[in-house]
Design a protein around this motif. Sequence first.
Motif, short mmCIF file in Angstrom:
data_model
loop_
_atom_site.label_atom_id
_atom_site.label_comp_id
_atom_site.label_asym_id
_atom_site.label_seq_id
_atom_site.Cartn_x
_atom_site.Cartn_y
_atom_site.Cartn_z
N HIS A 110 0.84 -1.20 0.00
CA HIS A 110 0.00 0.00 0.00
C HIS A 110 0.88 1.26 0.00
CE1 HIS A 110 -3.12 -2.79 1.78
NE2 HIS A 110 -3.83 -2.18 0.85
N SER A 111 1.94 1.21 0.81
CA SER A 111 2.81 2.39 0.95
C SER A 111 3.41 2.81 -0.39
CB SER A 111 3.96 2.09 1.94
OG SER A 111 3.48 2.02 3.26
N ARG A 112 3.89 1.87 -1.16
CA ARG A 112 4.51 2.21 -2.45
C ARG A 112 3.52 2.89 -3.38
NH1 ARG A 112 9.07 0.86 -4.85
NH2 ARG A 112 8.01 0.66 -6.86
N GLU A 113 2.30 2.36 -3.41
CA GLU A 113 1.29 2.92 -4.32
C GLU A 113 0.89 4.33 -3.89
OE1 GLU A 113 0.41 1.71 -7.24
OE2 GLU A 113 1.89 0.15 -6.81
N ILE A 114 0.89 4.57 -2.58
CA ILE A 114 0.61 5.93 -2.09
C ILE A 114 1.76 6.86 -2.46
CG2 ILE A 114 0.25 7.38 -0.06
CD1 ILE A 114 -0.98 4.88 1.32
N ALA A 115 2.98 6.44 -2.13
CA ALA A 115 4.16 7.29 -2.34
C ALA A 115 4.38 7.61 -3.82
CB ALA A 115 5.39 6.62 -1.75
N LYS A 116 4.06 6.65 -4.70
CA LYS A 116 4.26 6.86 -6.14
C LYS A 116 3.37 7.97 -6.68
CE LYS A 116 4.00 2.98 -8.46
NZ LYS A 116 3.68 1.55 -8.75
N ARG A 117 2.32 8.29 -5.96
CA ARG A 117 1.37 9.31 -6.41
C ARG A 117 1.67 10.69 -5.84
NH1 ARG A 117 -0.75 4.45 -6.93
NH2 ARG A 117 -2.42 4.07 -8.43
N LEU A 118 2.75 10.79 -5.06
CA LEU A 118 3.10 12.05 -4.43
C LEU A 118 4.21 12.76 -5.20
CD1 LEU A 118 3.17 10.89 -0.68
CD2 LEU A 118 1.26 11.90 -1.96
N THR A 119 4.15 14.08 -5.21
CA THR A 119 5.21 14.90 -5.82
C THR A 119 5.93 15.67 -4.71
OG1 THR A 119 3.53 16.61 -6.28
CG2 THR A 119 4.10 15.08 -8.08
N THR A 120 5.29 16.74 -4.25
CA THR A 120 5.86 17.50 -3.13
C THR A 120 5.32 17.00 -1.79
OG1 THR A 120 4.12 19.16 -3.38
CG2 THR A 120 6.20 19.56 -4.52
N GLY A 121 4.45 16.01 -1.83
CA GLY A 121 3.89 15.45 -0.61
C GLY A 121 4.84 14.46 0.05
N ARG A 122 4.38 13.82 1.11
CA ARG A 122 5.23 12.92 1.88
C ARG A 122 4.41 11.80 2.51
NH1 ARG A 122 8.73 15.19 7.04
NH2 ARG A 122 9.96 13.33 7.53
N LEU A 123 4.96 10.62 2.51
CA LEU A 123 4.33 9.47 3.16
C LEU A 123 5.11 9.10 4.42
CD1 LEU A 123 2.42 6.92 3.24
CD2 LEU A 123 4.25 5.74 2.01
N ILE A 124 4.39 8.86 5.50
CA ILE A 124 4.99 8.35 6.73
C ILE A 124 4.54 6.89 6.85
CG2 ILE A 124 5.32 8.69 9.20
CD1 ILE A 124 6.11 11.08 7.36
N ALA A 125 5.48 5.96 6.74
CA ALA A 125 5.16 4.53 6.80
C ALA A 125 5.61 3.99 8.16
CB ALA A 125 5.86 3.78 5.68
N VAL A 126 4.66 3.47 8.93
CA VAL A 126 4.92 3.05 10.31
C VAL A 126 4.68 1.55 10.45
CG1 VAL A 126 4.23 3.37 12.72
CG2 VAL A 126 4.17 5.32 11.13
N ASP A 127 5.53 0.87 11.20
CA ASP A 127 5.27 -0.53 11.54
C ASP A 127 5.96 -0.88 12.84
OD1 ASP A 127 4.11 -2.97 9.52
OD2 ASP A 127 5.15 -3.61 11.34
N ARG A 128 5.32 -1.75 13.62
CA ARG A 128 5.89 -2.15 14.91
C ARG A 128 6.87 -3.31 14.76
NH1 ARG A 128 0.69 -4.68 18.05
NH2 ARG A 128 2.19 -4.72 19.76
N ASP A 129 6.87 -3.97 13.59
CA ASP A 129 7.72 -5.12 13.33
C ASP A 129 9.05 -4.64 12.73
OD1 ASP A 129 8.99 -7.39 12.36
OD2 ASP A 129 7.14 -8.35 11.71
N PRO A 130 10.17 -4.84 13.44
CA PRO A 130 11.45 -4.36 12.92
C PRO A 130 11.82 -4.96 11.56
CG PRO A 130 11.76 -5.78 14.85
CD PRO A 130 10.30 -5.49 14.76
N GLU A 131 11.39 -6.19 11.30
CA GLU A 131 11.68 -6.80 10.00
C GLU A 131 10.90 -6.07 8.90
OE1 GLU A 131 11.56 -11.10 9.80
OE2 GLU A 131 12.01 -11.25 11.93
N ALA A 132 9.66 -5.70 9.19
CA ALA A 132 8.86 -4.95 8.22
C ALA A 132 9.47 -3.58 7.96
CB ALA A 132 7.42 -4.80 8.72
N VAL A 133 9.98 -2.96 9.00
CA VAL A 133 10.60 -1.64 8.85
C VAL A 133 11.79 -1.72 7.90
CG1 VAL A 133 11.93 0.13 10.07
CG2 VAL A 133 9.83 -0.76 11.07
N ALA A 134 12.59 -2.76 8.04
CA ALA A 134 13.76 -2.93 7.17
C ALA A 134 13.33 -3.12 5.72
CB ALA A 134 14.59 -4.12 7.64
N VAL A 135 12.31 -3.95 5.51
CA VAL A 135 11.82 -4.21 4.15
C VAL A 135 11.20 -2.95 3.55
CG1 VAL A 135 10.09 -5.49 2.81
CG2 VAL A 135 11.48 -6.67 4.52
#
Length: 311
Positions: free
Chosen positions: A35-60
């Motif tokens: 989901h995060s990639r599809e949101i971020a791909k649609r942004l120009t001057t905007g910004r996405l904050i991607a949050v996860d509690r799983d450290p493995e997910a954060v790395a990926v």
Amino acid sequence: MEFKHVSVLLNECIEGLDIKPDGIYCDGTAGGAGHSREIAKRLTTGRLIAVDRDPEAVAVATERLSGLPATVVHGNYSELDEIFARLGLDGADGILMDLGVSSYQLDNAERGFSYHADAPLDMRMSSEGLSARDVVNGYDERTLARIIFEYGDEKFSRNIAKKIVQVREEKPIETTLELAEVIKSAVPQKVRREKNPCKKTFQAIRIEVNAELEHLSTALDKAFDLLNVGGRLCIITFHSLEDRLVKQRFKSFCQGCICPPDFPVCVCGRTPRGKLITKKPIEPTDTENEENKRAHSAKLRIIEKIKNDPQ
């Protein structure tokens, strides 16, 4: 193991967020960053904050969002206000939360979420704190029965709790398959033949271990408060407990006058803060269900913020 996760209701979420290229957006459950990639791909001057509690997910997510206007944060979606404050952000134009356990967590036997493969009893999304082993071997019978009934809707909860306590008196229950065998031995043979009886109990223990409903309740209020007027909150749920909580909280955000019904005129002055974009939840199409078996129980609810203060 590769972090695989098929994003559920992806197109519906992107459409529901009504993304503006210069907006601030948040994916509170980044996972594999689908989901995060599809949101971020649609942004120009905007910004996405991607949050996860799983450290493995954060790395990926950090790797998969590289080069896109995104910031990845290790944290819980119940801490969104603190996360935004640290980043110097005072509002969001859209927030998404895809609840529950990811395909990677389920398929990675070492994480202890699955009753199909043997692994240490764990089930911690954050890889720290209370574990499934602590719950299974430490909670008293009455508490175990309550959790299994309330969080798993398991009608044999008392039998299962009693059997767990009996078995652990001989030796601690250490692995997922050990627990699965205990559950199977506690339910009637007819139930074992019809379907795997472990699903509900494993779900219940996972919810308890990760305090999922408590975090969700906190996150709903904080996420809605963070929204800018016109911003949208999209929540994907996978079981009735989550969906009921989201439905009721969305209803409260849309509620106006709370005066007693016998008052001739309104004196509270309360007006709705939100409006429902989805009167009924959006569910996966037959095609999506065929392509992704884990999508079948998903429900997407969307609300838009129409004013800031509750009064």
